[in-house]
Design a protein around this motif. Structure first.
Motif, PDB file in Angstrom:
ATOM      1  N   SER A   2      34.518 -65.953 -44.958  1.00 16.00           N
ATOM      2  CA  SER A   2      35.331 -64.930 -45.591  1.00 16.00           C
ATOM      3  C   SER A   2      35.361 -63.636 -44.804  1.00 16.00           C
ATOM      4  N   THR A   4      35.900 -63.272 -41.637  1.00 19.81           N
ATOM      5  CA  THR A   4      36.771 -63.359 -40.473  1.00 19.81           C
ATOM      6  C   THR A   4      38.177 -62.908 -40.832  1.00 19.81           C
ATOM      7  N   ALA A 184      39.144 -69.292 -41.953  1.00 21.60           N
ATOM      8  CA  ALA A 184      39.528 -68.116 -42.732  1.00 21.60           C
ATOM      9  C   ALA A 184      40.966 -68.235 -43.224  1.00 21.60           C
ATOM     10  N   GLU A 187      41.003 -70.720 -45.948  1.00 23.52           N
ATOM     11  CA  GLU A 187      39.976 -70.445 -46.954  1.00 23.52           C
ATOM     12  C   GLU A 187      39.111 -71.682 -47.185  1.00 23.52           C
TER      13      GLU A 187
END
Length: 297
Positions: A2, A4, A184, A187
């Protein structure tokens, strides 16, 4: 991953004008949902100069216009359309050269291409000559996708993590950055996989308990090196897995068991002589994996 930052990308996808080869386009549509992403559909057609005098300038212009329309329609069928999707026609008598030189000229952040083999088949030719040659040149990070990815009845993008295969060398630094960015973007968690050599000497006469201790020590040492490598690249929060033995076999197993969205690996860019004696792990993975494989040089 998270922490990044997700950046905009200029993606390229090699477009084949065939309904059963929409996989690369569907894959790019699944991962490039940002409004500032630029998606370029690359299609290589014969150099018009090679056709002269068979084709006059007016006919050549009409051919390009028709091909451009067909490419745009193919992109749309795969889910890529709108202002951020563009067609790039490249004239060259060799498809792989056109894709590579076009990718370099356009400054792509990644190039998505298809392979020959579907997910559910095991033919003699799995990767295909064009994909194999593009992987040798690596004009940008190259993502190899099964042609039937996302087709009716196909699961499409895996529900699991981004899997990064690393040998802890400098060849994997760019792959680590690419994998972290992809995790990222989607997700998804990131898993690091690293292998250590299996014992081939003395197996027949070393007691089983002693061999088990040796293997545990080897795995523990490899795990410590992986943790240190990850920390040095800001990936200390990623889950990691160490295996012993054939890297292709174990990485395919991990990718399947984790339902990996993408398998990312670095590349040593073997020379012509090296390729005669050494198999490329990245090419073998791209040919055999059920998920898309990103090869980063």
């Amino acid at each position: 991953m998270s922490g990044t930052e997700v950046r905009a990308n200029k993606w390229g996808v090699g477009v084949e004008l065939a309904e059963d080869h929409l996989g690369p386009i569907r894959f790019l549509a699944a991962i490039s949902g940002r409004e500032d992403d630029l998606r370029l559909g690359l299609h290589v057609l014969p150099d018009q100069q090679m056709l002269h005098p068979l084709v006059n300038p007016e006919d050549a212009k009409a051919i390009r216009k028709k091909v451009e329309k067909n490419v745009a329609e193919t992109l749309a069928r795969g889910g890529l359309e709108g202002a951020q999707t563009r067609v790039e026609l490249i004239e060259d008598d060799e498809i792989e050269r056109g894709l590579c030189e076009g990718g370099e000229r356009l400054g792509l952040d990644a190039l998505v291409i298809g392979r020959r083999a579907r997910r559910d088949e095991d033919p003699i030719v799995r990767l295909g000559e064009v994909a194999r040659r593009v992987l040798r040149r690596l004009p940008a990070p190259v993502v190899v996708v099964p042609p039937d990815f996302g087709s009716p009845g196909d699961a499409g993008l895996g529900k699991g993590p981004i899997l990064l295969a690393t040998d802890l060398s400098e060849h994997c630094d760019a792959a680590a950055s690419f994998a972290a960015d992809l995790a990222a973007r989607l997700e998804r968690p990131l898993i690091l996989a690293h292998g250590t050599q299996a014992f081939h000497w003395g197996v027949s006469y070393i007691p089983a308990e002693a061999m088990a201790r040796l293997q545990d020590q080897a795995r523990s040492g490899a795990d410590q090196k992986l943790v240190s490598w990850a920390k040095g690249r800001g990936l200390e929060g990623a889950k990691h897995e160490v295996f012993m033995g054939d890297p292709v076999k174990h990485l395919l197993r991990i990718a399947d068991s984790e339902d990996a969205a993408v398998l990312v690996t670095g590349s040593r860019k073997l020379g012509a002589v090296e390729r005669l004696f050494l198999a490329s792990v990245s090419s073998e993975l791209a040919a055999a994996a059920s998920c898309p494989v990103a090869v980063v040089g």
